[in-house]
Write a protein that holds these residues in place. Structure first.
Motif, PDB file in Angstrom:
ATOM      1  N   MET A 175       0.780  -1.277   0.153  1.00  0.00           N
ATOM      2  CA  MET A 175       0.035  -0.006  -0.001  1.00  0.00           C
ATOM      3  C   MET A 175       0.931   1.090  -0.139  1.00  0.00           C
ATOM      4  O   MET A 175       1.835   1.388   0.884  1.00  0.00           O
ATOM      5  N   ALA A 177       0.643   5.488   0.177  1.00  0.00           N
ATOM      6  CA  ALA A 177      -0.424   6.513   0.614  1.00  0.00           C
ATOM      7  C   ALA A 177       0.142   7.855   0.247  1.00  0.00           C
ATOM      8  O   ALA A 177       1.527   7.841   0.722  1.00  0.00           O
ATOM      9  N   VAL A 194      -4.466   6.677  -2.104  1.00  0.00           N
ATOM     10  CA  VAL A 194      -4.125   5.423  -1.580  1.00  0.00           C
ATOM     11  C   VAL A 194      -3.873   4.454  -3.044  1.00  0.00           C
ATOM     12  O   VAL A 194      -4.766   4.343  -3.854  1.00  0.00           O
ATOM     13  N   PRO A 206     -10.032  -0.808   2.821  1.00  0.00           N
ATOM     14  CA  PRO A 206      -9.295   0.192   3.274  1.00  0.00           C
ATOM     15  C   PRO A 206     -10.069   1.150   4.190  1.00  0.00           C
ATOM     16  O   PRO A 206     -11.267   1.448   3.868  1.00  0.00           O
ATOM     17  N   THR A 244      -6.277   2.213  -7.287  1.00  0.00           N
ATOM     18  CA  THR A 244      -5.884   3.365  -6.794  1.00  0.00           C
ATOM     19  C   THR A 244      -7.205   4.151  -6.470  1.00  0.00           C
ATOM     20  O   THR A 244      -8.064   4.256  -7.218  1.00  0.00           O
ATOM     21  N   VAL A 273      -4.057   5.351   7.942  1.00  0.00           N
ATOM     22  CA  VAL A 273      -4.609   4.609   6.816  1.00  0.00           C
ATOM     23  C   VAL A 273      -4.308   3.188   6.862  1.00  0.00           C
ATOM     24  O   VAL A 273      -2.912   2.844   7.096  1.00  0.00           O
TER      25      VAL A 273
END
Length: 426
Positions: A175, A177, A194, A206, A244, A273
């Motif tokens: 991941m 971010a 993200v 998420p 995305t 996140v």
């Protein structure tokens, strides 16, 4: 004995629409006094103060300990009524108004705040004293907002981070971010981008949350309290997929501001996140978040809904036309040292929306300017083949080795080694 003071009130005049004050502002107001009959007073004072207070207890019974601390910022006093030249002051029955004016001093003072075990308060207090009587008081709190002590470059800087997690016998997930900047005002929309590569067999969700941490210090001890003030969830990410997404979170208008310039009290925020993984520890990324009063940076920070902020591109106006627009399709082949025909001059465009803190890749037009030797697939020139095996004749003779008057049918045997041997035998 019945007190002649029916009511005493202290009030102030606002200097802006929000009713807030900052360093250097003028704090003007008045004391309103209502008397039911004539009264002899000693004096009437108005005081403006700013301070931070913390207080909490630990343990119980005989083992209970109490911690408290105070940090003072300013104290201003002004006498608005009192004896003059030794004469006593007698106020008639009815209403009386006593004006006053203060100027808030300059300094690095925190914004007003009230938390679980402490507070930062700024107040006005009026005190009426009479001989052999209990003083009459009135208190009015005013909201103080501090200017950001961090530089605009720090507040505007984007934040990027990544995390990768391997699952036992079920693949892995990565991941990336990005948060467009660190500082936000109350009521703004916070935008997070993200990028998720779900190479596992799990369906991942998420999630986003903003947490608040209040810290209090006194007597060498410290206590804190955490609370989630905002949370959102995105759409699930199926297994073996890449996606995305951009999530927006609205910061509440009444959310307390960050307090980072007080030695006994701190208020900090973090954006979290993470991916909700069943029966496993969730991979997560944390970003520091600074919340400012809505009026302290009004007009100085870019709006949150700008797709590419002005500070990341280097262009203050998002609607401004490019300085060198493209003149046509980009030609990828050109002689070294020359620009491709019909191509615009190289222009460093905005970085990726996902990674605004990274430098953009070079434009394709620069690839044609590399020398042929830098391409691994390019064959060596023919002129270099005769140097691979020293002592052997060249495979392709150069133009300088051919006879000057070479015509069809002409005898050129004499120019060869074999012709020279035959002539020597004769």
């Amino acid at each position: 004995m019945w007190s002649p003071v029916t009511r005493i009130t202290v009030e102030y005049d606002a200097v802006n629409e929000e009713g807030t004050f900052s360093c250097g502002d003028e704090l003007s107001g008045r004391v309103l006094l209502l008397l039911s009959k004539d009264a002899k007073i000693k004096d009437l004072w108005v005081k403006a103060t700013g301070q931070a207070l913390v207080h909490w207890s630990e343990g119980s019974g005989d083992d209970q300990r109490t911690y408290s601390a105070r940090e003072k910022y300013f104290k201003l006093k002004q006498q608005v009524a009192g004896p003059e030249k030794g004469k006593k002051v007698v106020l008639a029955a009815g209403s009386h108004v006593f004006p006053f004016t203060f100027q808030i001093p300059q300094g690095n003072m925190p914004s007003s705040f009230k938390g679980a075990h402490g507070k930062v308060e700024y107040k006005l207090e009026a005190k009426l004293s009479r001989s052999w009587r209990i003083p009459s008081k009135s208190v009015s709190m005013f909201n103080f907002v501090s200017k950001p002590e961090m530089s605009m470059a720090q507040l505007m800087s984007p934040q990027c981070d990544m995390v990768r997690k391997d699952f036992f016998l079920s693949g892995n997930v990565s991941m990336n971010a990005t948060m467009t900047r660190m500082g936000y005002m109350q009521g703004e929309r916070l935008k997070v981008t993200v990028e998720i590569d779900n190479s596992s067999s799990h369906k991942l969700v998420p999630k986003f949350s903003v947490s608040q941490k209040q810290s209090f210090s006194a007597g060498g001890s410290r206590t804190s309290q955490k609370e989630v003030v905002l949370k959102e969830a995105g759409k699930p990410i199926a297994s073996r997929t890449w996606q995305t997404l951009t999530q927006e979170l609205s910061i509440p208008q009444d959310l307390p501001v960050s307090v980072l310039n007080c030695t006994i009290l701190r208020v900090e925020y973090k954006l979290r996140v993470f991916l909700d993984v069943p029966c496993a520890r969730s991979p997560k990324i944390k970003f520091p978040l600074v919340v400012f009063p809505a009026e302290s940076l009004r007009g100085l920070m870019p709006p949150s809904d700008v797709p590419q902020p002005w500070w990341a591109v280097g262009n203050g106006d998002k609607n401004q036309e490019p300085s060198q627009p493209a003149a046509g399709p980009l030609a990828l082949h050109a002689a070294p040292g020359q620009s491709p025909a019909g191509a615009a001059a190289p222009h460093a465009g905005p970085p990726s929306a996902l990674w605004p803190c990274l430098s953009p890749p070079p434009p394709y037009s620069t690839l044609s300017r590399l020398p042929p030797q830098s391409h691994p697939a390019a064959p060596p020139p023919y002129s270099a083949l005769d140097q691979t095996h020293p002592g052997t004749p060249p495979l392709y003779p150069t133009l300088g080795q051919l006879p000057a008057q070479a015509t069809p049918g002409a005898n050129t045997v004499g120019n060869s080694p074999r012709g020279r041997v035959e002539e020597a035998s004769h």
